[in-house]
Enzyme design. Structure first.
Site, mmCIF file in Angstrom:
data_model
loop_
_atom_site.group_PDB
_atom_site.id
_atom_site.type_symbol
_atom_site.label_atom_id
_atom_site.label_comp_id
_atom_site.label_asym_id
_atom_site.label_seq_id
_atom_site.Cartn_x
_atom_site.Cartn_y
_atom_site.Cartn_z
ATOM 1 N N ASP A 29 -0.649 9.178 16.371
ATOM 2 C CA ASP A 29 -0.472 7.908 17.071
ATOM 3 C C ASP A 29 0.556 7.078 16.292
ATOM 4 O O ASP A 29 0.361 6.805 15.104
ATOM 5 C CB ASP A 29 -1.814 7.168 17.127
ATOM 6 C CG ASP A 29 -1.716 5.819 17.831
ATOM 7 O OD1 ASP A 29 -0.604 5.375 18.179
ATOM 8 O OD2 ASP A 29 -2.781 5.196 18.026
ATOM 9 N N GLU A 79 11.550 7.836 -11.932
ATOM 10 C CA GLU A 79 10.630 8.960 -12.077
ATOM 11 C C GLU A 79 11.182 10.164 -11.307
ATOM 12 O O GLU A 79 10.464 11.109 -11.029
ATOM 13 C CB GLU A 79 9.228 8.601 -11.600
ATOM 14 C CG GLU A 79 9.110 8.093 -10.182
ATOM 15 C CD GLU A 79 7.682 7.726 -9.822
ATOM 16 O OE1 GLU A 79 6.910 8.642 -9.507
ATOM 17 O OE2 GLU A 79 7.344 6.520 -9.850
ATOM 18 N N CYS A 111 6.200 3.944 -11.164
ATOM 19 C CA CYS A 111 6.945 2.880 -10.491
ATOM 20 C C CYS A 111 7.069 1.605 -11.316
ATOM 21 O O CYS A 111 7.684 0.641 -10.862
ATOM 22 C CB CYS A 111 6.277 2.557 -9.156
ATOM 23 S SG CYS A 111 6.084 3.995 -8.084
ATOM 24 N N THR A 152 5.373 7.842 3.710
ATOM 25 C CA THR A 152 5.692 6.860 2.660
ATOM 26 C C THR A 152 6.846 7.309 1.773
ATOM 27 O O THR A 152 7.027 6.801 0.671
ATOM 28 C CB THR A 152 4.459 6.566 1.785
ATOM 29 O OG1 THR A 152 4.094 7.745 1.051
ATOM 30 C CG2 THR A 152 3.284 6.111 2.623
ATOM 31 N N SER A 201 -5.565 6.204 -5.203
ATOM 32 C CA SER A 201 -4.422 5.477 -5.730
ATOM 33 C C SER A 201 -4.387 4.049 -5.200
ATOM 34 O O SER A 201 -4.106 3.099 -5.945
ATOM 35 C CB SER A 201 -3.121 6.196 -5.364
ATOM 36 O OG SER A 201 -2.019 5.607 -6.017
ATOM 37 N N HIS A 233 4.767 -4.442 -5.732
ATOM 38 C CA HIS A 233 5.212 -3.061 -5.573
ATOM 39 C C HIS A 233 4.715 -2.583 -4.218
ATOM 40 O O HIS A 233 3.538 -2.753 -3.886
ATOM 41 C CB HIS A 233 4.653 -2.187 -6.697
ATOM 42 C CG HIS A 233 4.824 -0.730 -6.446
ATOM 43 N ND1 HIS A 233 6.052 -0.172 -6.177
ATOM 44 C CD2 HIS A 233 3.916 0.296 -6.396
ATOM 45 C CE1 HIS A 233 5.903 1.130 -5.981
ATOM 46 N NE2 HIS A 233 4.627 1.433 -6.101
ATOM 47 N N LYS A 242 -2.646 -5.806 1.331
ATOM 48 C CA LYS A 242 -4.032 -5.751 0.862
ATOM 49 C C LYS A 242 -4.188 -6.513 -0.453
ATOM 50 O O LYS A 242 -5.187 -7.213 -0.661
ATOM 51 C CB LYS A 242 -4.469 -4.293 0.681
ATOM 52 C CG LYS A 242 -4.604 -3.516 1.986
ATOM 53 C CD LYS A 242 -4.980 -2.059 1.727
ATOM 54 C CE LYS A 242 -5.113 -1.288 3.032
ATOM 55 N NZ LYS A 242 -5.451 0.154 2.796
ATOM 56 N N ASN A 275 9.326 3.951 0.408
ATOM 57 C CA ASN A 275 8.990 3.795 -1.004
ATOM 58 C C ASN A 275 10.222 3.966 -1.879
ATOM 59 O O ASN A 275 10.997 4.906 -1.714
ATOM 60 C CB ASN A 275 7.926 4.818 -1.402
ATOM 61 C CG ASN A 275 7.212 4.444 -2.685
ATOM 62 O OD1 ASN A 275 7.634 3.553 -3.407
ATOM 63 N ND2 ASN A 275 6.122 5.135 -2.968
ATOM 64 N N SER A 308 1.698 4.252 -11.060
ATOM 65 C CA SER A 308 0.542 5.157 -11.085
ATOM 66 C C SER A 308 0.421 5.843 -12.428
ATOM 67 O O SER A 308 1.385 6.019 -13.168
ATOM 68 C CB SER A 308 0.679 6.202 -9.972
ATOM 69 O OG SER A 308 0.555 5.596 -8.710
#
Length: 387
Positions: A29, A79, A111, A152, A201, A233, A242, A275, A308
């Site tokens: 979707d 990275e 990151c 992403t 994560s 980030h 969030k 990203n 991370s």
């Protein structure tokens, strides 16, 4: 002494994939990508671009010959490094024609590394006030075709000139940080693509934000009302939202509304690129500068950096007097709008065509319009062309 971001520039290649097209090809979707993840487009990195060429293109947009004379340190955060020994910064020193009296270093912590580079540059300039430092965050985010993380992906490079009396942002020495050895995301030396526990994560990202933001408030005495915008980030834009919801949970309605509105400006470019790993936070800052219409000198911008594995940090910066003279409204949107839209088949072919462990291979650079391009390898030595 005021030290911070004097100039900022960005580069991403001329190709993109529409998330509606990817959703259709993956039988998903489209709203799962467009709303659930918060991505509308994804930058596609052709084999003729790598972190070095993208970094060179980004830095070339902002530097003058006078800047190059004053720069005595190049810090390259990535990275997605192209060599286990040689720093990407030393390629930049040659490609952009820097003097040889310069320190060149590559930094790695997922990151987060570009944030570390800014703070290292801050300390260097505090001891050497006439110096300038070039900080670059450049990456190519790859998770694999048909994987959960595919949506992403993205890539590009952010270049920042750090100096005293900066024209854009004064970086404050108020940071709080948090580190823990966790396996939420990693890429073994044998892997070309990242391994990630996506839900875990996200939880670590949010948990680290709570730690550093609570410590920041205790350290400075500032509550959420002291901020005029918050940059995060953005591995995908919904994740930053969030974190913002945590920050404004107890804010009054006016503050919460303002910060939510500005977050839409922060996420605008990332929504169309994906990203950026080390450059993600600072692409958000550039997006805020170019898309917000009510920023004023002295406003405080919150910065949440996360890498991370894991490292988190929260710090702030103050917009400098006259900063708006050095920012062109929606300038990079024009570049994004001019990109070529790929079909899913074209994207997959490009994805599978990058140079891996090949001794010699020449790339066709004729279709890449960038000034700096990666032309292939000869006896394992990377070849770059400057047009």
């Amino acid at each position: 002494m005021n030290i911070g971001i004097d100039k900022i520039g960005f580069f991403t290649p001329h190709l993109y994939l529409d998330m509606k097209d990817l959703a259709e090809a993956r039988n998903v979707d489209p709203n799962k990508y467009l709303i659930g993840i918060g991505q509308s487009k994804m930058a596609v990195i052709p084999p003729t671009q790598d972190v070095v060429s993208m970094a060179a293109n980004a830095a070339d947009k902002i530097l003058t010959e006078e800047d190059k004379e004053q720069i005595d340190m190049i810090l390259f955060a990535t990275e997605s490094g192209v060599d286990n020994s040689k720093s990407g910064a030393v390629y930049i020193q040659r490609l952009l024609g820097f003097k040889k009296q310069v320190r060149v270093v590559e930094l790695k912590q997922a990151c987060y590394a570009a944030t570390a580079a800014i703070h290292f540059a801050h300390g260097h300039i505090a001891m050497n006030p006439d110096s300038k430092v070039l900080v670059i965050g450049a990456d190519n985010a790859r998770y694999g075709l048909g994987t959960k993380g595919e949506v992403t992906q993205g890539g590009g490079a952010v270049a920042m000139l750090i100096s005293r009396n900066p024209r854009i942002l004064s970086v404050q020495d108020d940071g709080t940080y948090w580190a823990d050895d966790v396996m939420d995301f990693w890429r073994p030396l044998t892997h070309d693509e990242a391994l990630v526990d996506g839900k875990y994560s996200t939880n670590v990202y949010l948990d680290f934000f709570k730690h550093v933001f609570e410590e920041y408030q205790a350290k400075t005495g500032f509550d959420i009302s002291k901020f005029d915008a918050m940059c995060f980030h953005l591995p995908y834009t919904k994740e930053g939202f969030k974190a913002l919801k945590i920050a404004i949970e107890n804010a009054d309605a006016e503050v919460a509304t303002k910060l939510t509105r500005e977050f839409e400006n922060v996420r605008r470019y990332s929504n169309q690129i994906g990203n950026l790993y080390t450059g993600s936070l600072y692409l958000g800052f550039l997006s805020l500068l170019e898309n917000a219409t009510d920023l004023k000198p002295g406003m405080r911008i919150g910065m949440y950096s996360y890498g991370s594995g894991a490292q988190g940090e929260f710090y702030s910066g103050l917009l400098r007097p006259g900063f708006d003279k050095y920012i062109e409204h929606q300038a990079f949107q024009k570049t994004l709008d001019a990109r070529k839209r790929l079909t899913v088949d074209e994207y997959e072919k490009i994805y599978n065509s990058r140079i891996k462990d090949e001794k010699t291979r020449k790339l066709d650079i004729s279709s890449d319009p960038a000034k700096f391009v990666f032309a292939g390898v000869e006896d394992y030595q990377r070849q770059y062309v400057v047009r």
